[in-house]
Design an enzyme around this catalytic site. Structure first.
Site, short mmCIF file in Angstrom:
data_model
loop_
_atom_site.label_atom_id
_atom_site.label_comp_id
_atom_site.label_asym_id
_atom_site.label_seq_id
_atom_site.Cartn_x
_atom_site.Cartn_y
_atom_site.Cartn_z
N GLU A 168 -4.91 2.71 -3.85
CA GLU A 168 -3.44 2.74 -3.83
C GLU A 168 -2.88 1.42 -3.34
O GLU A 168 -1.73 1.35 -2.87
CB GLU A 168 -2.93 3.89 -2.95
CG GLU A 168 -3.22 3.76 -1.47
CD GLU A 168 -4.54 4.36 -1.05
OE1 GLU A 168 -4.69 4.66 0.14
OE2 GLU A 168 -5.44 4.55 -1.90
N ASP A 190 0.85 -1.17 0.00
CA ASP A 190 0.00 0.00 0.00
C ASP A 190 0.90 1.24 0.00
O ASP A 190 1.87 1.30 0.77
CB ASP A 190 -0.90 -0.02 1.24
CG ASP A 190 -1.97 1.04 1.21
OD1 ASP A 190 -3.07 0.73 0.76
OD2 ASP A 190 -1.68 2.18 1.63
N ASN A 209 -2.76 13.27 -3.01
CA ASN A 209 -3.97 13.73 -3.69
C ASN A 209 -4.48 15.04 -3.12
O ASN A 209 -4.88 15.94 -3.86
CB ASN A 209 -5.07 12.66 -3.58
CG ASN A 209 -4.88 11.52 -4.57
OD1 ASN A 209 -4.31 11.71 -5.64
ND2 ASN A 209 -5.35 10.34 -4.21
N ASP A 243 -2.48 10.16 -9.88
CA ASP A 243 -2.53 9.27 -11.04
C ASP A 243 -1.14 9.09 -11.64
O ASP A 243 -0.79 7.99 -12.09
CB ASP A 243 -3.47 9.82 -12.11
CG ASP A 243 -4.94 9.69 -11.71
OD1 ASP A 243 -5.22 9.01 -10.71
OD2 ASP A 243 -5.79 10.29 -12.40
#
Length: 320
Positions: free
Chosen positions: A237, A194, A202, A211
C-alpha cells in the site's frame, strides 16, 4: 505473393526493339523463370522497366514498353522515395556492389528482401538489377516476436493492479533521473505516501476491497502527476513519486493536493463505501546523494512523521 513453382510458364520478355525475344539463352531463361523471387531490370536514368521474370509477371501481370518501374511495382505517379539507386554508384559513377535491404511493398503490403546492383545491360546502358524475395512470413514472425517482447517488458515494469510503474521500473528510471540531475546540477523531489490502516480494510472487507482501493489510488495518481514524473506502487500500500526539476514548494503543493483528493475519495465495494486516507513524506535531493535510496529514505522518514502526528498529513524532511 505465392511461393514455390509457377503454375504457368509465362514468357519472359525484354522490352525494346524486339519485345518477343527471350532475355539471354534458353537455359538462363529457364533458371530465372523458376526462381522463387522476382527479378527485374530498370534503366538507371529513366526508370523504364526493361525486364521481369515469370515470378514477377505472376504477381504484377503484364507491363507495356516505356512504363516506369515505380508505375508497375508500386502503382505510383513518381519515383519511389525509398529508391536505392543513389547507393549503387560511387561519386565517380562506378558500381558499388550489391546492396541488401528490406521493405514493405506499398501496394500488396508484403515484405521483401531486395538485392540491388548496378550493372551494364545488353545494349550498353547502365541499369538497376533487383532480386526481391518474399519474406512476409518471416517478417510477420519477427514483428510478432518483437511486439510480444515489448509487451513482456512493459508488463515487467508495470504494476498490473494500479497500472503505475512497479518497484523495478521506479528504481530503474529513478536511477537515470539521479544521474541526469547530478550531471546538470538540477533538483529532484521525492514524495512517498502510505495508505492509512490499509490492513484493516483487507481484514474487514477482504482483499478484493483492498484491490478496489488500490486501483482508485492508481487512477488518481496518474491523473495528478506530470508526464515527466515517475509515479509508482513500490509496496503493498506504499506509493512514491519522483519529480525532476521541481522545487520544494511544488512538491509540497502536489503532496497536499494528493492528500486532499484522497481524503475526499469514496470507493464503493459491494454495499460498502470505503474512504481511504494516506500519510505523506516529502524530501529534496541533496548534493551528497549518490544513490536514490538516500533521497527515498528521507522521504520515508518524513512520511512516518506524518503517521506519528495522527496520519492523513504531509511532512517535509527537515532541510539543513
Amino acid at each position: 505473393m505465392t511461393t514455390g513453382k509457377n503454375e504457368h510458364n509465362i514468357p519472359v520478355r525484354s522490352l525494346g526493339s524486339e519485345p518477343e525475344k527471350p532475355a539471354g539463352d534458353a537455359g538462363l531463361k529457364t533458371i530465372l523463370d523458376n526462381l522463387d523471387a522476382m527479378v527485374y531490370v530498370a534503366d538507371f536514368k529513366t526508370h523504364e522497366l526493361l525486364y521481369m521474370n515469370a515470378f514477377g509477371y505472376n504477381i504484377l501481370g503484364d507491363f507495356q514498353q516505356g512504363q516506369k518501374c515505380w508505375q508497375v511495382l508500386q502503382d505510383a505517379d513518381s519515383p519511389c522515395s525509398f529508391c536505392t539507386n543513389h547507393l549503387l554508384l560511387d561519386s565517380s559513377g562506378n558500381a558499388t556492389g550489391v546492396h541488401v535491404w528490406e521493405f514493405q511493398n506499398t501496394v500488396n503490403k508484403r515484405w521483401y528482401q531486395c538485392r540491388d546492383q548496378a550493372i551494364t545491360w545488353t545494349d550498353g546502358r547502365l541499369v538497376r538489377l533487383e532480386i526481391a524475395t518474399d519474406i512476409t512470413d518471416r517478417k510477420n514472425m519477427e514483428i510478432a516476436l518483437l511486439r510480444a517482447q515489448e509487451r513482456a517488458e512493459a508488463t515487467s515494469l508495470q504494476d498490473e493492479l494500479t497500472q503505475l510503474n512497479n518497484r523495478r521500473a521506479f528504481f530503474q528510471l529513478g536511477g537515470q533521473f539521479l544521474k541526469h540531475a547530478k550531471r546538470r546540477n538540477t533538483s529532484i523531489a521525492a514524495i512517498m505516501f502510505d495508505l492509512d490502516h490499509f490492513k484493516l480494510i483487507n481484514d474487514t472487507y477482504g482483499h478484493e476491497a483492498g484491490d478496489a482501493v488500490l486501483r482508485e489510488v492508481g487512477r488518481l495518481l496518474l491523473a495528478e502527476v506530470r508526464d515527466s514524473d515517475i509515479a509508482a506502487r513500490i509496496g503493498g500500500e506504499e506509493f512514491a513519486v519522483l519529480l525532476p526539476e521541481s522545487s520544494q514548494e511544488h512538491a509540497m503543493e502536489l503532496a497536499e493536493r494528493l492528500r486532499n483528493t484522497l481524503d475526499g475519495l469514496k470507493v464503493r465495494y459491494k454495499q460498502t463505501m470505503l474512504r481511504p486516507t494516506a500519510s505523506f513524506g516529502v524530501a529534496m535531493l541533496s548534493p551528497d546523494d549518490d544513490r536514490l535510496e538516500s533521497l527515498l529514505s528521507r522521504a520515508d522518514e518524513a512520511m512516518y512523521l506524518s503517521k506519528a502526528d495522527g496520519r492523513n498529513r504531509v511532512h517535509l524532511f527537515p532541510q539543513f
